[in-house]
Design a protein around this motif. Sequence first.
Motif, PDB file in Angstrom:
ATOM      1  N   ASP A   1      -1.429  12.214 -17.697  1.00 24.39           N
ATOM      2  CA  ASP A   1      -0.350  11.540 -18.423  1.00 24.39           C
ATOM      3  C   ASP A   1       0.348  10.567 -17.478  1.00 24.39           C
ATOM      4  OD1 ASP A   1       1.510  10.779 -20.273  1.00 24.39           O
ATOM      5  OD2 ASP A   1       2.731  12.596 -20.103  1.00 24.39           O
ATOM      6  N   PHE A   2      -0.306   9.433 -17.219  1.00 23.35           N
ATOM      7  CA  PHE A   2       0.291   8.431 -16.336  1.00 23.35           C
ATOM      8  C   PHE A   2      -0.214   7.051 -16.720  1.00 23.35           C
ATOM      9  CE2 PHE A   2      -3.664   9.741 -14.288  1.00 23.35           C
ATOM     10  CZ  PHE A   2      -4.238   8.548 -13.879  1.00 23.35           C
ATOM     11  N   ASP A   3       0.541   6.039 -16.336  1.00 24.76           N
ATOM     12  CA  ASP A   3       0.158   4.649 -16.535  1.00 24.76           C
ATOM     13  C   ASP A   3      -0.413   4.120 -15.221  1.00 24.76           C
ATOM     14  OD1 ASP A   3       1.044   1.583 -16.230  1.00 24.76           O
ATOM     15  OD2 ASP A   3       0.702   2.016 -18.352  1.00 24.76           O
ATOM     16  N   THR A   4      -1.662   3.724 -15.247  1.00 20.33           N
ATOM     17  CA  THR A   4      -2.343   3.323 -14.018  1.00 20.33           C
ATOM     18  C   THR A   4      -1.620   2.182 -13.316  1.00 20.33           C
ATOM     19  OG1 THR A   4      -4.484   4.049 -14.877  1.00 20.33           O
ATOM     20  CG2 THR A   4      -4.516   2.462 -13.051  1.00 20.33           C
ATOM     21  N   ALA A   5      -1.187   1.188 -14.053  1.00 21.32           N
ATOM     22  CA  ALA A   5      -0.515   0.044 -13.440  1.00 21.32           C
ATOM     23  C   ALA A   5       0.767   0.463 -12.735  1.00 21.32           C
ATOM     24  CB  ALA A   5      -0.227  -1.020 -14.495  1.00 21.32           C
ATOM     25  N   ASP A   6       1.530   1.371 -13.356  1.00 21.09           N
ATOM     26  CA  ASP A   6       2.769   1.841 -12.740  1.00 21.09           C
ATOM     27  C   ASP A   6       2.489   2.623 -11.463  1.00 21.09           C
ATOM     28  OD1 ASP A   6       4.223   0.686 -14.774  1.00 21.09           O
ATOM     29  OD2 ASP A   6       4.564   2.562 -15.864  1.00 21.09           O
ATOM     30  N   VAL A   7       1.472   3.487 -11.498  1.00 23.33           N
ATOM     31  CA  VAL A   7       1.131   4.278 -10.322  1.00 23.33           C
ATOM     32  C   VAL A   7       0.668   3.378  -9.192  1.00 23.33           C
ATOM     33  CG1 VAL A   7      -0.454   6.012  -9.402  1.00 23.33           C
ATOM     34  CG2 VAL A   7       0.583   6.338 -11.661  1.00 23.33           C
TER      35      VAL A   7
ATOM     36  N   THR B   1      -5.746   1.081  -4.490  1.00 18.49           N
ATOM     37  CA  THR B   1      -4.723   1.331  -3.468  1.00 18.49           C
ATOM     38  C   THR B   1      -5.270   1.829  -2.137  1.00 18.49           C
ATOM     39  OG1 THR B   1      -4.385   3.616  -4.178  1.00 18.49           O
ATOM     40  CG2 THR B   1      -3.051   1.917  -5.270  1.00 18.49           C
ATOM     41  N   GLY B   2      -6.477   2.389  -2.140  1.00 15.49           N
ATOM     42  CA  GLY B   2      -7.035   2.945  -0.908  1.00 15.49           C
ATOM     43  C   GLY B   2      -6.601   4.358  -0.603  1.00 15.49           C
ATOM     44  N   VAL B   3      -5.825   5.001  -1.491  1.00 16.89           N
ATOM     45  CA  VAL B   3      -5.425   6.383  -1.226  1.00 16.89           C
ATOM     46  C   VAL B   3      -6.631   7.309  -1.349  1.00 16.89           C
ATOM     47  CG1 VAL B   3      -3.031   6.101  -1.973  1.00 16.89           C
ATOM     48  CG2 VAL B   3      -4.779   6.829  -3.634  1.00 16.89           C
ATOM     49  N   LYS B   4      -6.580   8.419  -0.630  1.00 11.50           N
ATOM     50  CA  LYS B   4      -7.576   9.464  -0.737  1.00 11.50           C
ATOM     51  C   LYS B   4      -7.163  10.435  -1.835  1.00 11.50           C
ATOM     52  CE  LYS B   4      -9.936   7.884   2.771  1.00 11.50           C
ATOM     53  NZ  LYS B   4     -11.277   7.272   2.564  1.00 11.50           N
ATOM     54  N   LEU B   5      -8.126  10.883  -2.628  1.00 11.97           N
ATOM     55  CA  LEU B   5      -7.843  11.806  -3.719  1.00 11.97           C
ATOM     56  C   LEU B   5      -7.970  13.242  -3.237  1.00 11.97           C
ATOM     57  CD1 LEU B   5      -9.740  10.095  -6.693  1.00 11.97           C
ATOM     58  CD2 LEU B   5      -7.319   9.880  -6.043  1.00 11.97           C
TER      59      LEU B   5
ATOM     60  N   ALA C   1       1.350   0.227  -8.703  1.00 13.59           N
ATOM     61  CA  ALA C   1       2.475  -0.554  -8.188  1.00 13.59           C
ATOM     62  C   ALA C   1       3.325   0.273  -7.234  1.00 13.59           C
ATOM     63  CB  ALA C   1       3.318  -1.079  -9.345  1.00 13.59           C
ATOM     64  N   TYR C   2       3.587   1.535  -7.598  1.00 17.77           N
ATOM     65  CA  TYR C   2       4.401   2.388  -6.727  1.00 17.77           C
ATOM     66  C   TYR C   2       3.694   2.657  -5.403  1.00 17.77           C
ATOM     67  CZ  TYR C   2       6.806   6.401  -4.786  1.00 17.77           C
ATOM     68  OH  TYR C   2       7.462   7.253  -3.918  1.00 17.77           O
ATOM     69  N   LEU C   3       2.423   3.006  -5.465  1.00 18.28           N
ATOM     70  CA  LEU C   3       1.696   3.311  -4.234  1.00 18.28           C
ATOM     71  C   LEU C   3       1.585   2.082  -3.329  1.00 18.28           C
ATOM     72  CD1 LEU C   3      -1.130   5.622  -5.629  1.00 18.28           C
ATOM     73  CD2 LEU C   3       0.938   6.306  -4.409  1.00 18.28           C
ATOM     74  N   LYS C   4       1.407   0.909  -3.925  1.00 18.25           N
ATOM     75  CA  LYS C   4       1.354  -0.314  -3.106  1.00 18.25           C
ATOM     76  C   LYS C   4       2.704  -0.627  -2.484  1.00 18.25           C
ATOM     77  CE  LYS C   4      -2.601  -2.724  -5.114  1.00 18.25           C
ATOM     78  NZ  LYS C   4      -3.079  -3.942  -5.826  1.00 18.25           N
ATOM     79  N   SER C   5       3.776  -0.171  -3.134  1.00 20.39           N
ATOM     80  CA  SER C   5       5.113  -0.383  -2.555  1.00 20.39           C
ATOM     81  C   SER C   5       5.364   0.534  -1.370  1.00 20.39           C
ATOM     82  CB  SER C   5       6.193  -0.166  -3.622  1.00 20.39           C
ATOM     83  OG  SER C   5       6.394   1.220  -3.889  1.00 20.39           O
ATOM     84  N   ARG C   6       4.529   1.560  -1.216  1.00 17.36           N
ATOM     85  CA  ARG C   6       4.645   2.506  -0.100  1.00 17.36           C
ATOM     86  C   ARG C   6       3.285   2.618   0.600  1.00 17.36           C
ATOM     87  NH1 ARG C   6       6.878   8.113  -1.171  1.00 17.36           N
ATOM     88  NH2 ARG C   6       6.990   7.972   1.105  1.00 17.36           N
ATOM     89  N   PRO C   7       2.896   1.591   1.315  1.00 14.57           N
ATOM     90  CA  PRO C   7       1.558   1.565   1.927  1.00 14.57           C
ATOM     91  C   PRO C   7       1.338   2.647   2.968  1.00 14.57           C
ATOM     92  CG  PRO C   7       2.914  -0.256   2.753  1.00 14.57           C
ATOM     93  CD  PRO C   7       3.657   0.349   1.603  1.00 14.57           C
ATOM     94  N   GLU C   8       2.414   3.300   3.412  1.00 13.96           N
ATOM     95  CA  GLU C   8       2.245   4.404   4.365  1.00 13.96           C
ATOM     96  C   GLU C   8       1.625   5.633   3.718  1.00 13.96           C
ATOM     97  OE1 GLU C   8       6.321   5.192   2.540  1.00 13.96           O
ATOM     98  OE2 GLU C   8       5.088   3.451   3.088  1.00 13.96           O
TER      99      GLU C   8
END
Length: 287
Positions: free
Chosen positions: A88-94, A140-144, A96-103
């Motif tokens: 239950d999430f919006d991919t674009a919103d997620v 985003t490059g995050v690890k799952l 955007a948030y993760l890109k705002s926190r590249p750490e």
Amino acid sequence: MSACGGGGGGGEAQASPTAPTPPAPPPATSAVKRGLAYDLKDAADFSALSGGSVGWWVNWALKPNAAVLAQPTIAGAMEHVPMLWNFDFDTADVVAYLKSRPELKSLLVLNEPNLTDQANKTPTEAAAQWPRYEEVARQTGVKLVGPAITWGTMAGYTDPVVWMDAFIAAYRTAHGGRDPQIDALAFHWYDYGLDDQLTRLEKYGKPFWITEMANWHVGDGAAQIDSAAKQKAQMADMVRICETRSDVVRYAWFTGRWSPDPHFTSLFGTAGTLTEVGQQYKSLPRS
């Protein structure tokens, strides 16, 4: 879980698909393995837990509590690890948030899919929607890190190994024979025998995040966890296992504060005050 933990159990290992080649452990912002599964938001609690031995926390959500977002310095050096609890999430919103926190390098996904009062997704349902997580990772490059499996309540899938085997098989069938992207496997455990449980999961070839753990053993004479002293003994053993196993990337105690607390798991008493269990968690040696 978001308000209570998963179950414990045992069983024989089941036959499974061929395990994929183990990847490198996902990179992490914090170098500290030890964390906390709790909705941390009080500056006094952050202060009480600070000092280097506990480096991260998860609150089962994409973002920290509003109090932390409003004043992020209260979190100090502790890292919030985001989670997508279900689909239950919006991919674009997620993204955007993760890109705002590249750490942020890791994203926890799918909390206890084989518990009917948690994410409650059959292997086929999870396989069909898993590419949505993969798309977030691609952008985003995050690890799952997930799914977060445990012994559950779903008919036919109480054993996390049975659920995982069926999930991998369903994913391969639905996606041209390829394996799902799983950079690390999350696991929850609330009983004796953590090391044996992890050994059962080694066949998947993944590093582990133990994102909820404590011992809630009940109804078995002296083995029942009915005092802080017994919980502390179990905590010491579980932390030792997590610190010494090279395949455990991170682990988190459940929980911060719980009232009433029948299993003596709370790390905090009043605001900013550690219980004796909390004091031990902070002070236990790191590997």
